[in-house]
Design an enzyme around this catalytic site. Structure first.
Site, short mmCIF file in Angstrom:
data_model
loop_
_atom_site.label_atom_id
_atom_site.label_comp_id
_atom_site.label_asym_id
_atom_site.label_seq_id
_atom_site.Cartn_x
_atom_site.Cartn_y
_atom_site.Cartn_z
N HIS A 14 21.00 16.48 -13.20
CA HIS A 14 21.40 17.49 -12.20
C HIS A 14 20.65 18.78 -12.50
O HIS A 14 21.13 19.63 -13.24
CB HIS A 14 22.91 17.70 -12.24
N HIS A 16 17.95 21.54 -10.38
CA HIS A 16 17.17 21.97 -9.22
C HIS A 16 15.91 22.66 -9.72
O HIS A 16 16.00 23.68 -10.42
CB HIS A 16 18.00 22.92 -8.35
N HIS A 194 26.12 16.46 -3.90
CA HIS A 194 27.02 17.46 -4.48
C HIS A 194 28.36 17.36 -3.76
O HIS A 194 28.41 17.40 -2.53
CB HIS A 194 26.45 18.86 -4.27
N GLU A 197 32.63 20.64 -6.13
CA GLU A 197 32.33 21.81 -6.97
C GLU A 197 33.26 22.92 -6.51
O GLU A 197 34.26 23.23 -7.15
CB GLU A 197 30.86 22.21 -6.81
N ASP A 275 21.79 22.36 -14.04
CA ASP A 275 21.88 22.80 -12.65
C ASP A 275 20.73 23.74 -12.28
O ASP A 275 19.72 23.31 -11.75
CB ASP A 275 23.25 23.44 -12.39
N ASP A 276 20.91 25.03 -12.54
CA ASP A 276 19.90 26.06 -12.26
C ASP A 276 19.77 26.94 -13.49
O ASP A 276 20.29 28.06 -13.53
CB ASP A 276 20.32 26.89 -11.04
#
Length: 315
Positions: A14, A16, A194, A197, A275-276
């Site tokens: 996961h 990005h 997704h 969340e 994630d980011d």
């Protein structure tokens, strides 16, 4: 413990790519492409990385992505991430990229894809990191727009291992994209999404039953629905959980409240991801270390989480 966690072989499921754009590279690309930025320097930009929710983060995320213009830019972005993987013994990665973030501002689909794909190829050959790219639809846009993106992707079918769904969750339930996911699966794509969340457990049900996903991205709100938990455990549906992201975006107020280890001990196939990472303060090892620091994660739990990530790979 950090060094031990760093050396642990793991996969990242996961991530990005646009969210791995570190401020230093963002400024370098802006200079290369002669783009004026609203921040004076790297530290000012880092200071802007304070978010109260997902939407506040996304607003900055899309603004930052504007510096990505050429194949070389996308190559440099991806290569920088892969070097982080190598340094943290991430032996396999399945990153997302959001073509609509770029095509909507006039960047050709193949420009984005060529830069990313070449870096992933070099990562396999030079760094020994296996990978598979996930094409992600932006859920705040229409399903018609997602169909257009799928049309653009089909000539490059072999470049992807799956389709995904990301961006603003609330008000954009998975059912909004049922037809494009049906079509993508008919073309041979695996599906992930997704869900759960910020959105309710109902969104996870929809992703499983309507989009027919093989893996849940985030999914931390599943714990609110016991019937859903039983299904996830019985079917061993993986969850790609992102602890630092969840606290940075206020899904949990503090890491000590995170439910990932509770889910692990109940038999959920949870994994640890970043994630980011440029925006949320850490890559995979930092996420593992935060679980150790704030939740008392043991070496045995870390091994199981790492093994889950290797077992939950799509390829």
């Amino acid at each position: 413990m950090y060094d031990w966690l760093n050396a642990l072989p793991k996969a990242e499921l996961h991530l990005h790519l646009e969210g791995s754009l570190e401020p230093e590279l963002l400024f370098a690309l802006a200079e290369r492409n002669k783009i004026a930025l609203p921040w004076n320097d790297v530290e000012t930009l880092r200071g802007a990385y304070a978010f109260n929710n997902l939407q506040e983060f996304l607003d900055l995320y899309y603004q930052g992505a504007d510096v990505l213009r050429t194949e070389q830019d996308f190559y440099d972005l991806t290569w920088a991430y892969l070097q982080r993987c190598k340094a943290q013994n991430v032996v396999h990665t399945e990153p997302f990229f959001d073509p609509q973030t770029h095509t909507d501002r006039g960047i050709a689909f193949e420009v984005v894809l060529n830069g990313i794909s070449q870096a992933l190829k070099d990562g396999r050959e030079q760094l020994g990191i296996s990978s598979g790219l996930i094409l992600s639809f932006l859920r705040h846009l229409s399903e018609d727009e997602a169909h257009k993106t799928l049309d653009q992707a089909l000539p490059f079918r072999d470049a992807f291992i799956a389709v995904g769904l990301d961006s603003s969750e609330m008000g954009h339930p998975p059912r909004k994209f049922q037809r494009v996911f049906d079509r993508a699966r008919s073309e041979g794509f695996v599906a992930v999404a997704h869900a759960g969340e910020e959105g309710p457990p109902e969104y996870i049900w929809e992703a499983l039953d309507l989009l027919k996903i093989k893996r849940i991205d985030h999914g931390v709100r599943a714990i609110e629905d016991e019937r859903l938990m039983q299904r996830i455990i019985e079917e061993q549906i993986p969850l790609t959980v992102c602890p630092l992201s969840n606290t940075k975006l206020c899904v949990f107020d503090h890491m000590s409240q995170h439910n990932i280890l509770d889910m692990l001990e109940r038999g959920v196939k949870v994994t640890v991801n970043s994630d980011d990472p440029a925006y949320f303060g850490g890559y995979v090892t930092e996420n593992f270390h935060a679980l150790h620091t704030h939740l008392g994660m043991t070496e045995d739990q870390a091994r199981r989480l790492a093994q889950n990530s290797l077992d939950a790979r799509l390829i």
